[in-house]
Design a protein around this motif. Structure first.
Motif, PDB file in Angstrom:
ATOM      1  N   THR A 176     -55.243 -34.705  10.664  1.00  0.00           N
ATOM      2  CA  THR A 176     -56.004 -33.493  10.370  1.00  0.00           C
ATOM      3  C   THR A 176     -55.808 -32.536  11.535  1.00  0.00           C
ATOM      4  OG1 THR A 176     -57.634 -34.767   9.113  1.00  0.00           O
ATOM      5  CG2 THR A 176     -58.288 -32.550   9.835  1.00  0.00           C
ATOM      6  N   TYR A 177     -55.282 -31.359  11.229  1.00  0.00           N
ATOM      7  CA  TYR A 177     -55.012 -30.385  12.284  1.00  0.00           C
ATOM      8  C   TYR A 177     -56.300 -29.902  12.924  1.00  0.00           C
ATOM      9  CZ  TYR A 177     -50.397 -30.124  10.056  1.00  0.00           C
ATOM     10  OH  TYR A 177     -49.179 -30.412   9.521  1.00  0.00           O
ATOM     11  N   ARG A 178     -56.242 -29.719  14.246  1.00  0.00           N
ATOM     12  CA  ARG A 178     -57.383 -29.225  15.018  1.00  0.00           C
ATOM     13  C   ARG A 178     -57.198 -27.774  15.434  1.00  0.00           C
ATOM     14  NH1 ARG A 178     -58.465 -32.744  19.991  1.00  0.00           N
ATOM     15  NH2 ARG A 178     -60.524 -31.857  19.708  1.00  0.00           N
ATOM     16  N   VAL A 179     -55.995 -27.235  15.203  1.00  0.00           N
ATOM     17  CA  VAL A 179     -55.650 -25.893  15.679  1.00  0.00           C
ATOM     18  C   VAL A 179     -55.058 -25.084  14.531  1.00  0.00           C
ATOM     19  CG1 VAL A 179     -55.259 -26.709  18.048  1.00  0.00           C
ATOM     20  CG2 VAL A 179     -53.351 -26.642  16.423  1.00  0.00           C
ATOM     21  N   ASP A 180     -54.840 -23.809  14.784  1.00  0.00           N
ATOM     22  CA  ASP A 180     -54.227 -22.926  13.792  1.00  0.00           C
ATOM     23  C   ASP A 180     -52.797 -23.367  13.495  1.00  0.00           C
ATOM     24  OD1 ASP A 180     -56.488 -21.292  13.650  1.00  0.00           O
ATOM     25  OD2 ASP A 180     -55.765 -19.969  15.262  1.00  0.00           O
ATOM     26  N   LEU A 181     -52.329 -23.012  12.299  1.00  0.00           N
ATOM     27  CA  LEU A 181     -50.975 -23.387  11.885  1.00  0.00           C
ATOM     28  C   LEU A 181     -49.890 -22.808  12.795  1.00  0.00           C
ATOM     29  CD1 LEU A 181     -51.198 -23.266   7.986  1.00  0.00           C
ATOM     30  CD2 LEU A 181     -51.124 -25.269   9.490  1.00  0.00           C
ATOM     31  N   VAL A 205     -40.174 -48.191  10.917  1.00  0.00           N
ATOM     32  CA  VAL A 205     -41.638 -48.310  10.882  1.00  0.00           C
ATOM     33  C   VAL A 205     -42.249 -47.420   9.803  1.00  0.00           C
ATOM     34  CG1 VAL A 205     -43.760 -47.964  12.208  1.00  0.00           C
ATOM     35  CG2 VAL A 205     -41.766 -49.017  13.287  1.00  0.00           C
ATOM     36  N   PHE A 206     -41.794 -46.182   9.694  1.00  0.00           N
ATOM     37  CA  PHE A 206     -42.339 -45.266   8.696  1.00  0.00           C
ATOM     38  C   PHE A 206     -41.529 -45.371   7.416  1.00  0.00           C
ATOM     39  CE2 PHE A 206     -44.341 -41.967  11.810  1.00  0.00           C
ATOM     40  CZ  PHE A 206     -45.183 -42.948  12.291  1.00  0.00           C
ATOM     41  N   ILE A 207     -42.244 -45.333   6.282  1.00  0.00           N
ATOM     42  CA  ILE A 207     -41.552 -45.395   4.995  1.00  0.00           C
ATOM     43  C   ILE A 207     -41.772 -44.134   4.166  1.00  0.00           C
ATOM     44  CG2 ILE A 207     -41.494 -47.903   4.924  1.00  0.00           C
ATOM     45  CD1 ILE A 207     -43.862 -47.798   2.978  1.00  0.00           C
ATOM     46  N   ALA A 208     -42.736 -43.302   4.516  1.00  0.00           N
ATOM     47  CA  ALA A 208     -42.968 -42.035   3.838  1.00  0.00           C
ATOM     48  C   ALA A 208     -43.878 -41.175   4.703  1.00  0.00           C
ATOM     49  CB  ALA A 208     -43.599 -42.250   2.467  1.00  0.00           C
ATOM     50  N   SER A 209     -43.724 -39.859   4.566  1.00  0.00           N
ATOM     51  CA  SER A 209     -44.604 -38.931   5.276  1.00  0.00           C
ATOM     52  C   SER A 209     -44.518 -37.573   4.599  1.00  0.00           C
ATOM     53  CB  SER A 209     -44.207 -38.814   6.754  1.00  0.00           C
ATOM     54  OG  SER A 209     -42.879 -38.322   6.891  1.00  0.00           O
ATOM     55  N   GLY A 210     -45.543 -36.754   4.843  1.00  0.00           N
ATOM     56  CA  GLY A 210     -45.521 -35.412   4.288  1.00  0.00           C
ATOM     57  C   GLY A 210     -46.799 -34.652   4.575  1.00  0.00           C
ATOM     58  N   ARG A 211     -46.778 -33.391   4.174  1.00  0.00           N
ATOM     59  CA  ARG A 211     -47.927 -32.503   4.379  1.00  0.00           C
ATOM     60  C   ARG A 211     -49.014 -32.773   3.358  1.00  0.00           C
ATOM     61  NH1 ARG A 211     -44.858 -26.683   5.120  1.00  0.00           N
ATOM     62  NH2 ARG A 211     -44.020 -27.136   7.196  1.00  0.00           N
ATOM     63  N   ARG A 212     -50.251 -32.577   3.788  1.00  0.00           N
ATOM     64  CA  ARG A 212     -51.372 -32.592   2.851  1.00  0.00           C
ATOM     65  C   ARG A 212     -51.449 -31.236   2.169  1.00  0.00           C
ATOM     66  NH1 ARG A 212     -56.165 -34.483   6.631  1.00  0.00           N
ATOM     67  NH2 ARG A 212     -57.387 -33.733   4.886  1.00  0.00           N
ATOM     68  N   VAL A 213     -52.022 -31.218   0.982  1.00  0.00           N
ATOM     69  CA  VAL A 213     -52.196 -29.983   0.224  1.00  0.00           C
ATOM     70  C   VAL A 213     -53.679 -29.809  -0.052  1.00  0.00           C
ATOM     71  CG1 VAL A 213     -51.630 -28.752  -1.905  1.00  0.00           C
ATOM     72  CG2 VAL A 213     -49.924 -30.256  -0.833  1.00  0.00           C
ATOM     73  N   ARG A 267     -52.501 -27.294   3.304  1.00  0.00           N
ATOM     74  CA  ARG A 267     -51.866 -27.687   4.570  1.00  0.00           C
ATOM     75  C   ARG A 267     -52.897 -27.757   5.698  1.00  0.00           C
ATOM     76  NH1 ARG A 267     -47.165 -24.654   7.978  1.00  0.00           N
ATOM     77  NH2 ARG A 267     -46.778 -26.401   9.403  1.00  0.00           N
ATOM     78  N   VAL A 268     -53.618 -28.871   5.713  1.00  0.00           N
ATOM     79  CA  VAL A 268     -54.631 -29.109   6.747  1.00  0.00           C
ATOM     80  C   VAL A 268     -54.265 -30.309   7.613  1.00  0.00           C
ATOM     81  CG1 VAL A 268     -56.505 -28.065   5.408  1.00  0.00           C
ATOM     82  CG2 VAL A 268     -56.012 -30.510   5.166  1.00  0.00           C
ATOM     83  N   GLY A 269     -53.088 -30.901   7.362  1.00  0.00           N
ATOM     84  CA  GLY A 269     -52.649 -32.080   8.099  1.00  0.00           C
ATOM     85  C   GLY A 269     -51.525 -32.763   7.361  1.00  0.00           C
ATOM     86  N   GLY A 270     -51.407 -34.069   7.574  1.00  0.00           N
ATOM     87  CA  GLY A 270     -50.329 -34.829   6.954  1.00  0.00           C
ATOM     88  C   GLY A 270     -50.747 -36.255   6.677  1.00  0.00           C
ATOM     89  N   VAL A 271     -49.838 -36.980   6.024  1.00  0.00           N
ATOM     90  CA  VAL A 271     -50.047 -38.394   5.704  1.00  0.00           C
ATOM     91  C   VAL A 271     -48.762 -39.139   6.026  1.00  0.00           C
ATOM     92  CG1 VAL A 271     -50.518 -40.064   3.874  1.00  0.00           C
ATOM     93  CG2 VAL A 271     -51.684 -37.858   3.868  1.00  0.00           C
ATOM     94  N   ILE A 272     -48.908 -40.319   6.621  1.00  0.00           N
ATOM     95  CA  ILE A 272     -47.768 -41.177   6.955  1.00  0.00           C
ATOM     96  C   ILE A 272     -48.062 -42.568   6.426  1.00  0.00           C
ATOM     97  CG2 ILE A 272     -46.426 -42.223   8.829  1.00  0.00           C
ATOM     98  CD1 ILE A 272     -47.363 -39.820  10.595  1.00  0.00           C
ATOM     99  N   LEU A 273     -47.057 -43.215   5.847  1.00  0.00           N
ATOM    100  CA  LEU A 273     -47.128 -44.634   5.486  1.00  0.00           C
ATOM    101  C   LEU A 273     -46.254 -45.410   6.455  1.00  0.00           C
ATOM    102  CD1 LEU A 273     -46.779 -44.504   1.591  1.00  0.00           C
ATOM    103  CD2 LEU A 273     -48.861 -44.524   2.962  1.00  0.00           C
TER     104      LEU A 273
END
Length: 95
Positions: free
Chosen positions: A7-12, A34-42, A44-50
């Motif tokens: 979750t972003y704490r600062v401006d884009l 180690v990572f198998i997937a990642s991307g932006r949340r919609v 755009r308030v942060g991201g998700v990583i598997l």
């Protein structure tokens, strides 16, 4: 397996300024397997990583090296879970 939610704490603008460094860090995690997937949340308030095939301690060390984290740009929530069922084609995710 782990789900990491950023979750972003600062401006884009600040996120975008650090994005190239963050992507380079992501690339290394994929190279390491180690990572198998990642991307932006919609929206755009942060991201998700598997992530998988890593201990909690090692994952925390890797996350600490993410420029978004080391520069205080994002907060991280880590959820560990055991994959007990997967759709056809995703059997490799089973724990």
């Amino acid at each position: 397996m782990f789900v990491i939610t950023l979750t972003y704490r600062v401006d884009l603008e600040e996120i975008d300024a650090a994005l190239a460094d963050h992507i380079a860090w992501l690339d290394q995690q994929y190279t390491d397997g180690v990572f198998i997937a990642s991307g932006r949340r919609v929206p755009r308030v942060g991201g998700v990583i598997l992530a998988r095939d890593v201990s909690t301690e090692e994952l925390e060390q890797r996350l600490a090296a993410d420029p978004f984290r080391s520069r205080g740009l994002a907060d991280y929530a880590v959820t560990e879970f055991v994959v007990s069922r997967a759709a056809d084609g995703f059997e490799s995710l089973l724990s």
